[in-house]
Motif scaffolding. Sequence first.
Motif, PDB file in Angstrom:
ATOM      1  N   ILE A 373       0.837  -1.206   0.000  1.00 25.47           N
ATOM      2  CA  ILE A 373       0.000   0.000   0.000  1.00 25.47           C
ATOM      3  C   ILE A 373       0.870   1.253   0.000  1.00 25.47           C
ATOM      4  O   ILE A 373       0.493   2.286  -0.576  1.00 25.47           O
ATOM      5  CB  ILE A 373      -0.961  -0.027   1.206  1.00 25.47           C
ATOM      6  N   THR A 374       2.047   1.192   0.637  1.00 25.43           N
ATOM      7  CA  THR A 374       2.969   2.332   0.611  1.00 25.43           C
ATOM      8  C   THR A 374       3.297   2.742  -0.809  1.00 25.43           C
ATOM      9  O   THR A 374       3.320   3.930  -1.163  1.00 25.43           O
ATOM     10  CB  THR A 374       4.264   1.978   1.367  1.00 25.43           C
ATOM     11  N   ASP A 375       3.576   1.743  -1.655  1.00 27.74           N
ATOM     12  CA  ASP A 375       3.940   2.016  -3.050  1.00 27.74           C
ATOM     13  C   ASP A 375       2.796   2.685  -3.792  1.00 27.74           C
ATOM     14  O   ASP A 375       3.017   3.478  -4.716  1.00 27.74           O
ATOM     15  CB  ASP A 375       4.323   0.702  -3.728  1.00 27.74           C
ATOM     16  N   LEU A 376       1.544   2.377  -3.401  1.00 23.16           N
ATOM     17  CA  LEU A 376       0.382   2.981  -4.056  1.00 23.16           C
ATOM     18  C   LEU A 376       0.070   4.363  -3.484  1.00 23.16           C
ATOM     19  O   LEU A 376      -0.254   5.296  -4.222  1.00 23.16           O
ATOM     20  CB  LEU A 376      -0.836   2.070  -3.892  1.00 23.16           C
ATOM     21  N   ALA A 377       0.157   4.480  -2.150  1.00 19.93           N
ATOM     22  CA  ALA A 377      -0.247   5.728  -1.500  1.00 19.93           C
ATOM     23  C   ALA A 377       0.709   6.872  -1.799  1.00 19.93           C
ATOM     24  O   ALA A 377       0.296   8.024  -1.954  1.00 19.93           O
ATOM     25  CB  ALA A 377      -0.358   5.512   0.010  1.00 19.93           C
TER      26      ALA A 377
END
Length: 627
Positions: A373-377
């Motif tokens: 999710i870090t990579d998306l957020a």
Amino acid sequence: MRAFLATETGSTSVLLAATLAGLLWANSPWGDSYEAFWHTDFAVRLGDHGFSLDLKEWVNDGLMALFFFVVGLEISREVKVGQLRDRRLIAVPSCAALGGMIVPALIFFAINMGGSGAGGWGIPMASDTAFVLGLLAIIGTRCPEPLRAFLLTLAVVDDVGAILVVAVFYTDDLSVTALLIAIALTGLIVAARWLRLWRAPAYVVLGIGVWAAMLESGIHPTLAGILLGALVTVYAPSDHKLLRAGEAVQALSRDPSPELAREATRSVQATVSINERLQLLLHPWTGYVIVPIFALANAGVRLDGETLSRAATSPVTIGIVVALVAGKFIGVSLGTWIPLRFNWGDLPGGLVWGQLLGGAAVSGIGFTVSLFITDLAFAGDPDLQSDAKIGIMTGSLLAALLGWVVFRLAWDRGAVCAPPGLPDERDVEPEPLPPVTGRDHVLGPATAAVTLVEYGDFECPYCGKTEKVLAELRSQYGDRLRLVFRHFPLREIHPHAVAAALVSEAAADHGLFWEAHDVLFRNQLALTDADLSRYGEELAFDPWADVERHRARINSDREEGERSGVGGTPTFFINGEIYQGDHDLASFQTAIDAALTGAPAPGDEMGTGDQCRISTEGTRNERRREA
């Protein structure tokens, strides 16, 4: 190597090694090559059509879709034939999972409200199943099997919630045309299932098409993985399929031929659903290849002075650490307490709060999905990505340490399966074991040289584990060994134990005790009243007949066991003397051989065999704390 691959600690070790390798690579003199390598383009084209992704995107969007496909397989199996089909057993871990997602997200958002990192509220929501199970395997006997079942159910709900968050809140630039194509291809898969067209290549092509359409639609393609996994057929083994497989194998043994070999192979495979066969095939690949590659591609963050100094004051880092350590602990604990307080469900195996709080603490280990999710957020902000990754690693490490401390304290204070009400066995001299009579449940002749008496509980996981050992002992010793089963239901910690014992006694009235005994131990996680009624129907007896008479018999067994020094399950007596060794085959063989030769049984001290203990010391401590 096979033993290593079969354990959670094995896959966790590989994942940890890949994480450390990513960190070392990113912080080595060749650190620039880390980003350069993972941003290398890789294209797939057919004529003028195709698409291009860099290597990191292939890992995050492609390989991780296969990981979530396996998650979808697990969810489908648990819902249809596993623990998630029992509403009362899933109510508590499901609420715990919701609490463990909502509270961390709120804490993170409160710390980052109005800042550039507020969009990362989804990062601390998910637990990392691989790291959690690996840590529980290291903790060992302090973590009982029912807690693993509780946390696995929690992880399933957690994964579903994380995927929904990704699909709904982290999707940009939605392409309606591509989404409709994905829906149409999914419909073709459903239609093929309905028409019973079982051709693997067709499903593979359609599945890849759904993934590619999802990728083009803007919805993260990992949603395709979990959706496709949930569509795979799953069923419990049926007697018809088992009988057909047995006949095919017998025909092959009588007249071997390539045609019969193919038919026997298909029949044997059909006894187990394709869902479970795919899990067996793909689990090693996801656990030992895909997730470690994902960690290698995403965990590489520079840890120089400037980066660490910025992270130490970054609201993103602080928010993630607090959310994973405190938020998960509070959320899971509160989410467990609420359904128990209002009697919405039951705990598997009668877990106690010391164990549950330890599980709540280790659920703060958020790694794989959190990095995902870090990579998306924070896709367009490398600094925020770096702060978030440092927060994930720090918070996960602190959560693991907190869990270890809680388990340690819970164990030392005796909070391990500790129902109240029994006298302290150190203050009461045990009475001799009552002799075997006609009312006992016995396997083996009365002339056997050795009598092995078990005080057991049908919901006790350690009793269930010992059943295979007892079967092997009967096979080895034959008529020289007599097995006796007596009831010792731990009603204080195993909510279905008494009901299961009642059903076994009803079966005994029809000469079916041992048949019911085997069914109950094979289905220890499915002992609700509805399940027990179904077992009675399958064995053709009324499971609830003459309940009061059977209850008196069960209570009598337990009271006699208490007077003879039984303090937990399983407890064994060999020729009237309490057995104090381990519960493995070799230890039992040594004790039985000694009884056969008349020599004293080895081992003067209690062994390390797993047991649901009744700890009166822990009970007194618990009473003091309550006071």
